[in-house]
Design a protein around this motif. Sequence first.
Motif, PDB file in Angstrom:
ATOM      1  N   GLU A 190       1.682  -3.460  -5.319  1.00  0.00           N
ATOM      2  CA  GLU A 190       0.548  -3.151  -4.454  1.00  0.00           C
ATOM      3  C   GLU A 190       0.238  -4.300  -3.494  1.00  0.00           C
ATOM      4  O   GLU A 190       0.544  -5.467  -3.771  1.00  0.00           O
ATOM      5  CB  GLU A 190      -0.692  -2.849  -5.299  1.00  0.00           C
ATOM      6  CG  GLU A 190      -1.470  -4.054  -5.814  1.00  0.00           C
ATOM      7  CD  GLU A 190      -0.834  -4.754  -7.013  1.00  0.00           C
ATOM      8  OE1 GLU A 190      -1.479  -5.664  -7.581  1.00  0.00           O
ATOM      9  OE2 GLU A 190       0.307  -4.417  -7.384  1.00  0.00           O
ATOM     10  N   LEU A 191      -0.362  -3.950  -2.363  1.00  0.00           N
ATOM     11  CA  LEU A 191      -0.874  -4.929  -1.416  1.00  0.00           C
ATOM     12  C   LEU A 191      -2.170  -5.556  -1.937  1.00  0.00           C
ATOM     13  O   LEU A 191      -2.812  -5.027  -2.851  1.00  0.00           O
ATOM     14  CB  LEU A 191      -1.160  -4.258  -0.069  1.00  0.00           C
ATOM     15  CG  LEU A 191       0.047  -3.681   0.682  1.00  0.00           C
ATOM     16  CD1 LEU A 191      -0.425  -2.736   1.780  1.00  0.00           C
ATOM     17  CD2 LEU A 191       0.895  -4.793   1.260  1.00  0.00           C
ATOM     18  N   LEU A 192      -2.549  -6.675  -1.338  1.00  0.00           N
ATOM     19  CA  LEU A 192      -3.791  -7.340  -1.724  1.00  0.00           C
ATOM     20  C   LEU A 192      -4.986  -6.406  -1.594  1.00  0.00           C
ATOM     21  O   LEU A 192      -5.811  -6.299  -2.508  1.00  0.00           O
ATOM     22  CB  LEU A 192      -3.998  -8.585  -0.852  1.00  0.00           C
ATOM     23  CG  LEU A 192      -5.345  -9.300  -1.012  1.00  0.00           C
ATOM     24  CD1 LEU A 192      -5.518  -9.823  -2.425  1.00  0.00           C
ATOM     25  CD2 LEU A 192      -5.477 -10.421   0.005  1.00  0.00           C
ATOM     26  N   GLN A 193      -5.096  -5.717  -0.469  1.00  0.00           N
ATOM     27  CA  GLN A 193      -6.234  -4.826  -0.254  1.00  0.00           C
ATOM     28  C   GLN A 193      -6.269  -3.720  -1.307  1.00  0.00           C
ATOM     29  O   GLN A 193      -7.337  -3.339  -1.798  1.00  0.00           O
ATOM     30  CB  GLN A 193      -6.168  -4.214   1.146  1.00  0.00           C
ATOM     31  CG  GLN A 193      -7.328  -3.268   1.450  1.00  0.00           C
ATOM     32  CD  GLN A 193      -7.231  -2.668   2.853  1.00  0.00           C
ATOM     33  OE1 GLN A 193      -6.409  -3.080   3.655  1.00  0.00           O
ATOM     34  NE2 GLN A 193      -8.080  -1.696   3.134  1.00  0.00           N
ATOM     35  N   GLU A 194      -5.102  -3.218  -1.667  1.00  0.00           N
ATOM     36  CA  GLU A 194      -5.031  -2.150  -2.670  1.00  0.00           C
ATOM     37  C   GLU A 194      -5.477  -2.652  -4.034  1.00  0.00           C
ATOM     38  O   GLU A 194      -6.157  -1.928  -4.775  1.00  0.00           O
ATOM     39  CB  GLU A 194      -3.610  -1.597  -2.713  1.00  0.00           C
ATOM     40  CG  GLU A 194      -3.245  -0.835  -1.446  1.00  0.00           C
ATOM     41  CD  GLU A 194      -1.763  -0.577  -1.285  1.00  0.00           C
ATOM     42  OE1 GLU A 194      -1.400   0.357  -0.551  1.00  0.00           O
ATOM     43  OE2 GLU A 194      -0.947  -1.316  -1.887  1.00  0.00           O
ATOM     44  N   ARG A 195      -5.132  -3.878  -4.371  1.00  0.00           N
ATOM     45  CA  ARG A 195      -5.611  -4.441  -5.639  1.00  0.00           C
ATOM     46  C   ARG A 195      -7.123  -4.610  -5.612  1.00  0.00           C
ATOM     47  O   ARG A 195      -7.824  -4.263  -6.561  1.00  0.00           O
ATOM     48  CB  ARG A 195      -4.932  -5.773  -5.937  1.00  0.00           C
ATOM     49  CG  ARG A 195      -5.575  -6.532  -7.104  1.00  0.00           C
ATOM     50  CD  ARG A 195      -4.739  -7.688  -7.589  1.00  0.00           C
ATOM     51  NE  ARG A 195      -3.696  -7.228  -8.501  1.00  0.00           N
ATOM     52  CZ  ARG A 195      -3.826  -7.202  -9.828  1.00  0.00           C
ATOM     53  NH1 ARG A 195      -4.962  -7.566 -10.387  1.00  0.00           N
ATOM     54  NH2 ARG A 195      -2.852  -6.781 -10.587  1.00  0.00           N
ATOM     55  N   GLU A 196      -7.626  -5.158  -4.507  1.00  0.00           N
ATOM     56  CA  GLU A 196      -9.065  -5.401  -4.419  1.00  0.00           C
ATOM     57  C   GLU A 196      -9.875  -4.108  -4.447  1.00  0.00           C
ATOM     58  O   GLU A 196     -11.024  -4.089  -4.893  1.00  0.00           O
ATOM     59  CB  GLU A 196      -9.382  -6.188  -3.141  1.00  0.00           C
ATOM     60  CG  GLU A 196      -8.873  -7.621  -3.178  1.00  0.00           C
ATOM     61  CD  GLU A 196      -9.198  -8.385  -1.918  1.00  0.00           C
ATOM     62  OE1 GLU A 196      -9.345  -7.744  -0.867  1.00  0.00           O
ATOM     63  OE2 GLU A 196      -9.309  -9.621  -1.991  1.00  0.00           O
ATOM     64  N   GLU A 197      -9.254  -3.013  -3.994  1.00  0.00           N
ATOM     65  CA  GLU A 197      -9.929  -1.710  -4.000  1.00  0.00           C
ATOM     66  C   GLU A 197      -9.712  -0.954  -5.304  1.00  0.00           C
ATOM     67  O   GLU A 197     -10.131   0.200  -5.444  1.00  0.00           O
ATOM     68  CB  GLU A 197      -9.432  -0.869  -2.817  1.00  0.00           C
ATOM     69  CG  GLU A 197      -9.869  -1.414  -1.468  1.00  0.00           C
ATOM     70  CD  GLU A 197      -9.279  -0.649  -0.298  1.00  0.00           C
ATOM     71  OE1 GLU A 197      -8.413   0.237  -0.541  1.00  0.00           O
ATOM     72  OE2 GLU A 197      -9.669  -0.926   0.854  1.00  0.00           O
ATOM     73  N   GLY A 198      -9.064  -1.582  -6.276  1.00  0.00           N
ATOM     74  CA  GLY A 198      -8.852  -0.948  -7.572  1.00  0.00           C
ATOM     75  C   GLY A 198      -7.775   0.111  -7.576  1.00  0.00           C
ATOM     76  O   GLY A 198      -7.788   1.017  -8.414  1.00  0.00           O
ATOM     77  N   LYS A 199      -6.808   0.021  -6.659  1.00  0.00           N
ATOM     78  CA  LYS A 199      -5.784   1.054  -6.518  1.00  0.00           C
ATOM     79  C   LYS A 199      -4.415   0.620  -7.028  1.00  0.00           C
ATOM     80  O   LYS A 199      -3.412   1.274  -6.746  1.00  0.00           O
ATOM     81  CB  LYS A 199      -5.672   1.472  -5.053  1.00  0.00           C
ATOM     82  CG  LYS A 199      -6.942   2.107  -4.512  1.00  0.00           C
ATOM     83  CD  LYS A 199      -6.822   2.406  -3.026  1.00  0.00           C
ATOM     84  CE  LYS A 199      -8.117   3.015  -2.494  1.00  0.00           C
ATOM     85  NZ  LYS A 199      -8.038   3.247  -1.018  1.00  0.00           N
ATOM     86  N   THR A 200      -4.354  -0.466  -7.772  1.00  0.00           N
ATOM     87  CA  THR A 200      -3.066  -0.985  -8.232  1.00  0.00           C
ATOM     88  C   THR A 200      -2.244   0.082  -8.947  1.00  0.00           C
ATOM     89  O   THR A 200      -1.075   0.305  -8.622  1.00  0.00           O
ATOM     90  CB  THR A 200      -3.284  -2.187  -9.165  1.00  0.00           C
ATOM     91  OG1 THR A 200      -3.827  -3.273  -8.410  1.00  0.00           O
ATOM     92  CG2 THR A 200      -1.971  -2.633  -9.799  1.00  0.00           C
ATOM     93  N   PHE A 201      -2.831   0.754  -9.908  1.00  0.00           N
ATOM     94  CA  PHE A 201      -2.086   1.748 -10.678  1.00  0.00           C
ATOM     95  C   PHE A 201      -1.697   2.943  -9.815  1.00  0.00           C
ATOM     96  O   PHE A 201      -0.598   3.474  -9.936  1.00  0.00           O
ATOM     97  CB  PHE A 201      -2.885   2.210 -11.896  1.00  0.00           C
ATOM     98  CG  PHE A 201      -3.059   1.147 -12.945  1.00  0.00           C
ATOM     99  CD1 PHE A 201      -2.031   0.276 -13.249  1.00  0.00           C
ATOM    100  CD2 PHE A 201      -4.258   1.029 -13.624  1.00  0.00           C
ATOM    101  CE1 PHE A 201      -2.181  -0.706 -14.210  1.00  0.00           C
ATOM    102  CE2 PHE A 201      -4.423   0.047 -14.588  1.00  0.00           C
ATOM    103  CZ  PHE A 201      -3.381  -0.830 -14.884  1.00  0.00           C
ATOM    104  N   ASP A 202      -2.599   3.395  -8.963  1.00  0.00           N
ATOM    105  CA  ASP A 202      -2.298   4.538  -8.103  1.00  0.00           C
ATOM    106  C   ASP A 202      -1.068   4.265  -7.248  1.00  0.00           C
ATOM    107  O   ASP A 202      -0.191   5.114  -7.106  1.00  0.00           O
ATOM    108  CB  ASP A 202      -3.499   4.855  -7.203  1.00  0.00           C
ATOM    109  CG  ASP A 202      -4.718   5.306  -7.993  1.00  0.00           C
ATOM    110  OD1 ASP A 202      -4.572   6.197  -8.844  1.00  0.00           O
ATOM    111  OD2 ASP A 202      -5.801   4.763  -7.757  1.00  0.00           O
ATOM    112  N   VAL A 203      -1.019   3.072  -6.661  1.00  0.00           N
ATOM    113  CA  VAL A 203       0.108   2.712  -5.795  1.00  0.00           C
ATOM    114  C   VAL A 203       1.394   2.627  -6.599  1.00  0.00           C
ATOM    115  O   VAL A 203       2.428   3.195  -6.218  1.00  0.00           O
ATOM    116  CB  VAL A 203      -0.181   1.375  -5.072  1.00  0.00           C
ATOM    117  CG1 VAL A 203       1.065   0.890  -4.328  1.00  0.00           C
ATOM    118  CG2 VAL A 203      -1.355   1.524  -4.111  1.00  0.00           C
TER     119      VAL A 203
END
Length: 316
Positions: A190-203
């Motif tokens: 995941e990208l940094l923004q995706e981690r910060e938005e709580g989307k790590t698993f989704d990605v």
Amino acid sequence: MAVASTSLACPQYSGLRRSCCPKLDTCSLSISTTQSFFQNVHSHLRLSSSPHKACRAVVTMAGSGKFFVGGNWKCSGTKESISKLVTDLNSAKLESDVDVVVAPPFIYIDQVKNSLTDRIEISAQNCWIGKGGAFTGEISGEQLKDIGCKWVILGHSERRHIIGEDDEFIGKKAAYALGQGLGVIACIGELLQEREEGKTFDVCFKQLKAFAESVPSWDNVVIAYEPVWAIGTGKVATPQQAQEVHLAVRDWLSKNVSAEVASKTRVIYGGSVNGSNCADLATQEDIDGFLVGGASLKGPEFATIVNSVTSKKVAA
């Protein structure tokens, strides 16, 4: 091998999600924005300071295969520097129960193959989606096999976010490479923004799903979790953060492919791995090895990372 379900599994893990299965965001970066993207990663990385607990106690390596360490040399090296690196690797003492792979730039594969010890296998950094032909600048799986490659790295974030390869395209490339007898190091992250938005698993699950829908078998696939914010930045996920995602990947495989694939498939970590942090990372149960960038260009340090398998044994 088709996935068992088209929906994404949504286990709740601490520290990475804010809600179950929020809408997936896709990230496309044009080449013109590449510089600003990486400057943003370097300048604005923010990791949670809250404590994380390992998902389960360290017992042994979760994947049923051997520890796996790959070195991605990327677009680095000259004939002279690579000759020195190969000399260092040939003289290094490497633990026997580790699969070791290096991925030189295309133009140096033959040089490395002809001078590197058979103890270390050769990988390519990319390949074309199908049989060779009128595809200027591409390399086919057949050509990689012909020159002695055993593996190929596919889905690396630099291919996804700089070159613009999408999930479906990467999945099809993996299927073709496997069909030609190459092992695939399948990268997700995941990208940094995706981690910060709580989307790590989704990605990560979305990227896994594209592989699962395309590959005929997982027998020769190694999954490399590489958080984009940690690649080449000097920032590395804590052992607990990495373990949390690795366990989630294995859980997704169990639910969406099979328990056998989840058990057998090795899940390795990449993202500023070096000789100083590899031992702590290796102790985590679901970290089955590493995909190494810059540190793989230094023979003695790369050997230290390979030999971090001893930390896995101690933890067991």
